[in-house]
Scaffold this active site. Structure first.
Site, PDB file in Angstrom:
ATOM      1  N   CYS A 262      47.478  40.456  45.563  1.00 45.95           N
ATOM      2  CA  CYS A 262      47.072  41.864  45.500  1.00 45.95           C
ATOM      3  C   CYS A 262      47.967  42.733  46.382  1.00 45.95           C
ATOM      4  O   CYS A 262      49.133  42.896  46.068  1.00 45.95           O
ATOM      5  CB  CYS A 262      45.587  42.014  45.806  1.00 45.95           C
TER       6      CYS A 262
ATOM      7  N   HIS B   7      42.476  38.119  42.526  1.00 44.32           N
ATOM      8  CA  HIS B   7      41.840  37.400  43.644  1.00 44.32           C
ATOM      9  C   HIS B   7      41.077  36.204  43.096  1.00 44.32           C
ATOM     10  O   HIS B   7      40.579  36.234  41.971  1.00 44.32           O
ATOM     11  CB  HIS B   7      40.833  38.297  44.356  1.00 44.32           C
TER      12      HIS B   7
HETATM   13  N1  LIG Z   1      42.633  44.036  47.252  1.00 40.95           N
HETATM   14  C1  LIG Z   1      43.834  44.513  47.608  1.00 40.95           C
HETATM   15  O1  LIG Z   1      44.656  43.838  48.227  1.00 40.95           O
HETATM   16  C2  LIG Z   1      44.097  45.966  47.296  1.00 40.95           C
HETATM   17  C3  LIG Z   1      45.534  46.358  47.459  1.00 40.95           C
HETATM   18  C4  LIG Z   1      45.739  47.850  47.573  1.00 40.95           C
HETATM   19  N2  LIG Z   1      45.141  48.360  48.765  1.00 40.95           N
HETATM   20  C5  LIG Z   1      45.209  48.561  46.355  1.00 40.95           C
HETATM   21  O2  LIG Z   1      44.196  49.212  46.360  1.00 40.95           O
HETATM   22  O3  LIG Z   1      45.827  48.499  45.334  1.00 40.95           O
END
Ligand SMILES: NC(=O)CC[C@H](N)C(=O)O
Length: 517
Positions: free
Chosen positions: A336, A442
């Protein structure tokens, strides 16, 4: 049995969420239709329900303890702290505002209405609802605005148990003070205590337990022994320092060392839990280039603040250390926010509002942040292995068209390919170029076949004689842990007394302990 109970804690991490999970498992085993509830959670570990709502990971774990599917009503308010003293407010699974601690309070009436509706909805559908407070119920500076602890208990007339962490010391003072600094009306609902994380002989503790009962007129309803290895599915980053114990010995000759970059706004670090269950995998959270030197796999995990955490990574020289590894053909996995960092460019007008920022350039992808949050439960395949996952992000990743190679690698750079595809081989998510892999998904490593295949590949890249176990099941590990929590509660709580509280509520005439507030 029919009723509800609220578990409050003397501090964060005192054991509220494990106690709630243990109670849910114990009651579910007895055939009770039970659901967990946490009015408001502040956490960067979240997950997505089947209907696309984002809730705290701990409530999803407690739902699993209860044997039911997680849903938005179990955690109606989720606060996700980001940079600059502000938090994203997720209400019933969807982001509704970005607020500072001060203007958050203006939202409270709206949030509280949703909290009470959610609890009423769960109570209508389940026999028992076990509620979890947040932090301490005795934050007297915030008491008049509380919607999670005594504010909720009062509005819904819930009996309250207070759990204290004896491992940190001061537990008697914590228990006593938590009660005695509340108003008479709040104290009337506080019915008993639980001591958590005790190591030693309970007989030594008994005089203190007796004295607490004399001083407060309330019993200690259980002393829970210290349990090791409670790092699965946790809700907050205090648990990053938790003792993961010694992994099971490796099946091959070598262990596999995994270094996870401890980003300041690290999110969904529960992704790593699935690696920790593999025999012979040693996981460390690291923050300096030196700590990467002996790692076989480096994971750049999720983050609530991609651009800010990328700057942090660069300040520390971790960017160069990761690039050297990639150039040497050693594995790097970005998940992510970590995946977003590995790309060529990030255009962010929403999260950091930094505009266009250069990425690490290790994967031929570009990121564009959207106002809309993607919340999804995708599934697909990687090398024939089925993968079910979840997505929580604003940043949308596009693989560069017409460039089959990773940036910066010149003619020798490895071809890039999608990481996850559908059954027909069409790309769904992610990008891999040689030993550098990235995905927005995830939970992918929780899929046993994919995890095994990936770790086998990692061992090859890293030159380790590490062998994955053919039968490690992440789901079985999670269920075993939930069973251990159910046993903990069944064996060490006065269950008859707890059930009486659930059924009948707080008994009349609980003594007031001065000074109150
Ligand atoms: N869950 C995450 O790692 C989110 C990654 C990033 N902050 C986004 O919103 O895209």
């Amino acid at each position: 049995m029919n009723g509800a109970l609220l578990v409050a804690g003397t501090t964060s991490d005192a054991g509220k969420s494990v106690l709630v999970a243990g109670l849910c498992r114990r009651l579910a085993r007895e055939g009770v239709k039970v659901a967990p509830f946490k009015a408001q959670n502040m956490s960067l570990n979240s997950m997505v329900t089947a209907d696309g709502a984002e809730i705290g990971r701990a409530q999803a774990m407690q739902a699993a303890a209860a044997g039911i599917a997680p849903e938005a009503a179990m955690n109606p308010v989720l606060l996700k702290p980001g940079g600059a003293m502000s938090s994203q407010v997720v209400l019933l699974g969807r982001p509704v505002a970005e607020v500072s601690a001060l203007n958050y309070h203006d939202l409270k009436p709206r949030l509280f209405a949703a909290v009470l509706d959610s609890l009423a909805d769960l109570r209508a559908r389940y026999d028992v609802v076990v509620c979890e407070g947040a932090g301490s119920p005795t934050e007297i500076n915030l008491r008049d605005r509380d919607i999670t602890n005594m504010g909720l208990a009062r509005a819904a007339n819930l009996p309250v148990l207070v759990v204290g962490d004896i491992d940190r010391g001061g537990v008697f003072a914590h228990l006593f003070g938590t009660l005695a600094l509340l108003s008479a009306e709040d104290q009337a609902l506080m019915c008993g205590f639980v001591v958590n994380k005790f190591r030693g002989d309970v007989r030594l503790l008994q005089p203190g337990l007796d004295r607490i009962r004399e001083l407060t007129g309330r019993p200690v309803l259980g002393v829970l022994p210290y349990l090791r290895g409670l790092w699965l599915d946790v809700e907050d980053s205090l648990a990053l320092d938790a003792d993961r114990g010694t992994p099971e010995p490796p099946l091959g000759d070598d262990i596999l060392r995994v270094a996870v970059v401890r980003l300041p706004h690290i999110s969904n670090f529960t992704d790593i839990d699935a690696l920790s269950v593999e025999p012979g995998v040693v996981v460390r959270f690291v923050a300096t280039p030196g700590e990467l030197a002996d790692a076989d796999l480096v994971v750049v995990p999720g983050t609530r603040a991609t651009v800010a955490d990328l700057a942090w990574l660069r300040e520390r020289g971790l960017d160069a250390a990761i690039a050297r590894r990639a150039a040497a053909g050693l594995p790097v996995l970005g998940i992510c926010g970590g995946y977003q960092m590995l790309g060529r460019e990030i255009e962010d007008r929403y999260e950091s509002r930094a505009g266009v920022v250069a990425g690490l350039g290790l994967l031929p992808v570009r990121v564009r942040f959207a106002a809309e949050k993607t919340l999804a439960r995708p599934s697909g395949f990687a090398d024939g292995e089925p993968v079910a996952a979840y997505e929580i992000h604003h940043g949308v990743v596009a693989v560069d068209a017409g460039t089959g190679t990773a940036a910066g690698g010149g003619a020798s750079a490895p071809e890039s390919e999608p990481l996850f595809t559908n059954a027909e081989g069409a790309p769904l998510d992610g990008c891999r170029a040689g030993s550098v892999w990235g995905t927005l998904w995830h939970g992918a490593l929780e899929n046993d076949g994919f995890r095994r295949a990936y770790l086998t590949q990692v061992a090859q890249w890293a030159g380790r004689r590490f062998v994955t176990s053919p039968d490690t099941s992440f789901e079985a590990a999670r269920q075993a842990r939930l069973d251990a929590l159910g046993d903990l509660v069944a064996d060490h709580l006065d269950n008859a007394a707890v059930d009486r509280l659930i059924k009948r509520g707080a008994p009349a005439g609980m003594p007031f302990i001065p000074p109150g507030v």
